[in-house]
Motif scaffolding. Sequence first.
Motif, PDB file in Angstrom:
ATOM      1  N   VAL A 122       3.849   0.541  -2.647  1.00 22.72           N
ATOM      2  CA  VAL A 122       3.930   1.778  -3.425  1.00 22.72           C
ATOM      3  C   VAL A 122       3.798   2.975  -2.495  1.00 22.72           C
ATOM      4  O   VAL A 122       3.313   2.863  -1.372  1.00 22.72           O
ATOM      5  CB  VAL A 122       2.820   1.847  -4.500  1.00 22.72           C
ATOM      6  N   ASP A 123       4.264   4.127  -2.990  1.00 23.34           N
ATOM      7  CA  ASP A 123       4.039   5.350  -2.233  1.00 23.34           C
ATOM      8  C   ASP A 123       2.747   6.004  -2.718  1.00 23.34           C
ATOM      9  O   ASP A 123       2.104   5.549  -3.647  1.00 23.34           O
ATOM     10  CB  ASP A 123       5.236   6.302  -2.361  1.00 23.34           C
ATOM     11  N   LYS A 124       2.378   7.083  -2.051  1.00 23.86           N
ATOM     12  CA  LYS A 124       1.096   7.730  -2.340  1.00 23.86           C
ATOM     13  C   LYS A 124       1.043   8.257  -3.772  1.00 23.86           C
ATOM     14  O   LYS A 124       0.021   8.125  -4.450  1.00 23.86           O
ATOM     15  CB  LYS A 124       0.852   8.862  -1.344  1.00 23.86           C
ATOM     16  N   ASN A 125       2.132   8.823  -4.270  1.00 25.08           N
ATOM     17  CA  ASN A 125       2.133   9.360  -5.634  1.00 25.08           C
ATOM     18  C   ASN A 125       1.949   8.257  -6.669  1.00 25.08           C
ATOM     19  O   ASN A 125       1.244   8.433  -7.665  1.00 25.08           O
ATOM     20  CB  ASN A 125       3.423  10.135  -5.900  1.00 25.08           C
TER      21      ASN A 125
ATOM     22  N   LEU B 228      -1.630   7.208  -6.675  1.00 23.81           N
ATOM     23  CA  LEU B 228      -2.443   8.180  -7.415  1.00 23.81           C
ATOM     24  C   LEU B 228      -2.306   7.980  -8.918  1.00 23.81           C
ATOM     25  O   LEU B 228      -3.282   8.078  -9.659  1.00 23.81           O
ATOM     26  CB  LEU B 228      -2.032   9.604  -7.041  1.00 23.81           C
ATOM     27  N   LYS B 229      -1.070   7.693  -9.386  1.00 21.43           N
ATOM     28  CA  LYS B 229      -0.859   7.459 -10.813  1.00 21.43           C
ATOM     29  C   LYS B 229      -1.642   6.246 -11.294  1.00 21.43           C
ATOM     30  O   LYS B 229      -2.273   6.269 -12.347  1.00 21.43           O
ATOM     31  CB  LYS B 229       0.630   7.246 -11.094  1.00 21.43           C
ATOM     32  N   ILE B 230      -1.594   5.173 -10.516  1.00 19.51           N
ATOM     33  CA  ILE B 230      -2.325   3.959 -10.881  1.00 19.51           C
ATOM     34  C   ILE B 230      -3.818   4.243 -10.940  1.00 19.51           C
ATOM     35  O   ILE B 230      -4.521   3.830 -11.854  1.00 19.51           O
ATOM     36  CB  ILE B 230      -2.029   2.821  -9.876  1.00 19.51           C
TER      37      ILE B 230
ATOM     38  N   PRO C 149     -12.474   1.417 -12.131  1.00 21.89           N
ATOM     39  CA  PRO C 149     -12.211   1.880 -10.762  1.00 21.89           C
ATOM     40  C   PRO C 149     -11.157   1.002 -10.097  1.00 21.89           C
ATOM     41  O   PRO C 149     -11.159  -0.210 -10.228  1.00 21.89           O
ATOM     42  CB  PRO C 149     -13.558   1.731 -10.075  1.00 21.89           C
ATOM     43  N   LEU C 150     -10.254   1.635  -9.387  1.00 21.86           N
ATOM     44  CA  LEU C 150      -9.171   0.936  -8.720  1.00 21.86           C
ATOM     45  C   LEU C 150      -9.698   0.297  -7.444  1.00 21.86           C
ATOM     46  O   LEU C 150     -10.257   0.967  -6.589  1.00 21.86           O
ATOM     47  CB  LEU C 150      -8.045   1.918  -8.395  1.00 21.86           C
ATOM     48  N   THR C 151      -9.523  -0.996  -7.312  1.00 21.67           N
ATOM     49  CA  THR C 151      -9.900  -1.679  -6.087  1.00 21.67           C
ATOM     50  C   THR C 151      -8.607  -2.052  -5.377  1.00 21.67           C
ATOM     51  O   THR C 151      -7.772  -2.786  -5.913  1.00 21.67           O
ATOM     52  CB  THR C 151     -10.725  -2.937  -6.371  1.00 21.67           C
TER      53      THR C 151
END
Length: 130
Positions: A105-108, A111-113, A120-122
Amino acid sequence: MFTITSEQDLFYKGAAIFILLLCIVIIVVGIILIHELPYNIAKKRNHPQKDAIRCMSIMGLFLIPLWFFAMIWAYMKNKSFGAASVKNTNIELAEIIVDGNSFVVDKNELLKIAKNNNTPLTYSIIKTTL
């Protein structure tokens, strides 16, 4: 005056022992519930270190300040997870692992995920491309 027979004496002693044991059980259960409070708060807030908070709060049975530190720790927001940690990175494209699944994935998108995920995203960045 009143006279107490041996049967009444036995009943009063039995009732006193029952009430004493009931009070001891209530106190022990209360202590356990109070010492589990930081863990329950961390679990409700999806804190990534909730197990360590539980361990520290149980150690607080022996050293009271540890329980207070566990309570503070349960309310603290860890800055190393979620959208805030993704914003400060210099990655443009990353291969990440989320819950055992690999994604590129790209940075954007990352960020969406991170923003849409209630927990919390691990993630782990395997390689980056600048």
